[in-house]
Design an enzyme around this catalytic site. Structure first.
Site, mmCIF file in Angstrom:
data_model
loop_
_atom_site.group_PDB
_atom_site.id
_atom_site.type_symbol
_atom_site.label_atom_id
_atom_site.label_comp_id
_atom_site.label_asym_id
_atom_site.label_seq_id
_atom_site.Cartn_x
_atom_site.Cartn_y
_atom_site.Cartn_z
ATOM 1 N N ASP A 73 -17.392 6.738 -1.681
ATOM 2 C CA ASP A 73 -16.198 6.636 -0.846
ATOM 3 C C ASP A 73 -15.994 8.005 -0.188
ATOM 4 O OD1 ASP A 73 -13.787 5.813 0.273
ATOM 5 O OD2 ASP A 73 -12.654 5.823 -1.606
ATOM 6 N N ARG B 12 -13.342 -9.091 1.615
ATOM 7 C CA ARG B 12 -11.945 -8.772 1.305
ATOM 8 C C ARG B 12 -11.075 -9.999 1.615
ATOM 9 N NH1 ARG B 12 -9.975 -3.574 1.405
ATOM 10 N NH2 ARG B 12 -8.043 -4.599 0.738
ATOM 11 N N ARG C 67 0.885 -1.182 0.000
ATOM 12 C CA ARG C 67 0.000 0.000 0.000
ATOM 13 C C ARG C 67 0.911 1.217 0.000
ATOM 14 N NH1 ARG C 67 -5.366 1.265 3.522
ATOM 15 N NH2 ARG C 67 -6.121 -0.133 1.892
ATOM 16 N N GLN D 67 -10.065 -4.212 -3.489
ATOM 17 C CA GLN D 67 -11.370 -3.759 -3.003
ATOM 18 C C GLN D 67 -12.470 -4.110 -4.000
ATOM 19 O OE1 GLN D 67 -12.069 -2.010 0.054
ATOM 20 N NE2 GLN D 67 -14.076 -2.756 -0.592
ATOM 21 N N CYS E 236 -16.355 1.126 0.564
ATOM 22 C CA CYS E 236 -15.164 0.333 0.901
ATOM 23 C C CYS E 236 -14.799 0.449 2.375
ATOM 24 C CB CYS E 236 -13.997 0.735 0.017
ATOM 25 S SG CYS E 236 -13.454 2.441 0.244
ATOM 26 N N HIS F 23 -7.286 0.642 -6.395
ATOM 27 C CA HIS F 23 -7.487 -0.232 -5.223
ATOM 28 C C HIS F 23 -8.132 -1.531 -5.721
ATOM 29 C CE1 HIS F 23 -7.791 -1.494 -1.214
ATOM 30 N NE2 HIS F 23 -8.683 -0.660 -0.726
HETATM 31 N N1 NVA Z 1 -10.106 6.345 -1.363
HETATM 32 C C1 NVA Z 1 -9.718 5.972 -0.023
HETATM 33 C C2 NVA Z 1 -9.889 4.501 0.174
HETATM 34 C C3 NVA Z 1 -9.527 4.003 1.548
HETATM 35 C C4 NVA Z 1 -9.704 2.520 1.678
HETATM 36 C C5 NVA Z 1 -8.287 6.393 0.216
HETATM 37 O O1 NVA Z 1 -7.448 6.221 -0.680
HETATM 38 O O2 NVA Z 1 -7.983 6.895 1.304
HETATM 39 N N1 CP Z 2 -11.251 -0.500 2.459
HETATM 40 C C1 CP Z 2 -9.968 -0.509 2.898
HETATM 41 O O1 CP Z 2 -9.025 -0.734 2.132
HETATM 42 O O2 CP Z 2 -9.839 -0.306 4.226
HETATM 43 P P1 CP Z 2 -8.487 -0.047 5.031
HETATM 44 O O3 CP Z 2 -7.969 1.303 4.639
HETATM 45 O O4 CP Z 2 -8.887 -0.124 6.478
HETATM 46 O O5 CP Z 2 -7.492 -1.124 4.668
#
Ligand code: NVA
Ligand code: CP
Length: 325
Positions: free
Chosen positions: A221, A289, A105, A135, A261, A132
């Site tokens: 989101d 997930r 990540r 997801q 998500c 992502h």
């Molecule tokens: N769009 C959000 C998703 C978090 C799971 C982010 O990137 O923070």
């Molecule tokens: N939806 C998701 O990826 O959650 P986290 O940021 O908690 O991993």
């Protein structure tokens, strides 16, 4: 290391591969629910590198890997050499010699692409600024569980054209469904993110109610994604009319599902009545997930296995390179 198969974007896999993954996810989930041991990844190690916060992604990969008989190691940039100038390429060389699969990540997609180019083992995108993919595999599996195939259906995306939205756009092309997007002015889908092939799977609407009309699934989101916190106040103002509420769910199909998500900000991108209401499947979505990522780990490490039975070990480990230098 070009021959190693990675999962860096949704479009890295074909429709046939997703059909297989969804089938495997279903079988793997059934084993989990029945407390049946399934340990095809005994002695395999997943390294998870987090440069941004996470609850679900870390937990689902770590628990999932343990349930498959393997182990998972957590690294973050704060406690490793990653933020002290060691190059992504060097890190990839070292980490991939001590593990069987890596999940990352991070910020720009280019970082994970560079890591993968120097990795001996499969690399999985656990979220970047741009995508992502894990997801959306879970989201579509959840849709299939509740409503059957997604092909030919309509998904409404309300809000920011972020990493999750970009991944839905790719999924619509690969799996042949329609995505109707509405963002505030100035936050539209970037040119080139969708409709690359002129396939007509994507349509953009200025009014979010038009995007939600007749949708089979409404999803959204947070207004501000990780890494963009400096824009928080401005975005709160700009996105105020892009909340999924009960009125918006009423314009979708009567059987429409709601997904998010998570984590969620109730009262911003979605009302509490919707996310805590009868059309919401967000807890199934979060749980899935883990099941879908177990199927992904199995596929990347062992290739295709018999759908209803234990994996054949004969073809195992072909998706990596552990040969002596
Ligand atoms: N769009 C959000 C998703 C978090 C799971 C982010 O990137 O923070
Ligand atoms: N939806 C998701 O990826 O959650 P986290 O940021 O908690 O991993």
């Amino acid at each position: 290391m070009d021959s190693v198969k990675h999962f860096l974007q949704f479009k890295d896999f074909s429709r046939a591969e997703f059909d297989y993954l969804f089938e495997r996810s279903r079988w793997i989930k059934t084993q989990f629910k029945a407390y049946r041991k399934y340990w095809p990844l005994c002695d395999r190690t997943l390294v998870m590198i987090f440069e941004k916060a996470s609850t679900r992604t870390r937990l689902s990969f770590e628990a999932g890997m343990q349930q498959l008989g393997g182990s998972a190691i957590y690294l973050n940039s704060r406690d490793s050499q990653l933020q002290r100038g060691e190059s992504v390429e060097d890190a990839a060389q070292v980490i991939s010699r001590m593990s069987d699969v890596v999940m990352i990540r991070t910020f720009e997609q280019a970082i994970i692409e560079r890591f993968a180019a120097h990795s001996r083992v499969p690399v999985i995108n656990g979220l970047t600024n741009e995508y992502h993919p894990c997801q959306i595999v879970a989201d579509i599996f959840t849709f299939i569980e509740h409503r059957g195939p997604i092909q030919g259906k309509t998904v409404a995306w309300i809000g920011d054209s972020n990493n999750v939205c970009n991944t839905w756009l790719q999924a619509a092309e690969v799996l042949d469904f329609k995505i109707q997007v509405s963002t505030p002015p100035g936050y539209e889908v970037e040119a080139g993110r969708a409709g690359l092939h002129g396939t007509g799977h994507f349509e953009q609407f200025s009014d979010p109610m038009d995007a939600a009309r007749q949708a089979d699934l409404v999803t959204t989101d947070v207004w501000t994604s990780m890494g963009f916190e400096a824009e928080n106040e401005e975005r709160r103002r700009d996105f105020a009319d892009w909340q999924v509420d009960s009125e918006m769910m009423r314009i979708a199909r009567p059987q429409a599902l709601f997904m998010h998500c998570l984590p969620v900000h109730r009262g911003e991108e979605v009302s509490a009545a919707v996310i805590d209401g009868p059309q919401s499947v967000v807890w199934d979505e979060a749980e899935n997930r883990m099941h879908t990522q177990k199927a992904l780990l199995e596929y990347l490490l062992l290739g295709r296995v018999e759908v209803a039975g234990p994996p054949s070990r004969s073809g195992s480990n072909s998706n990596s390179s552990k040969e002596m230098p």
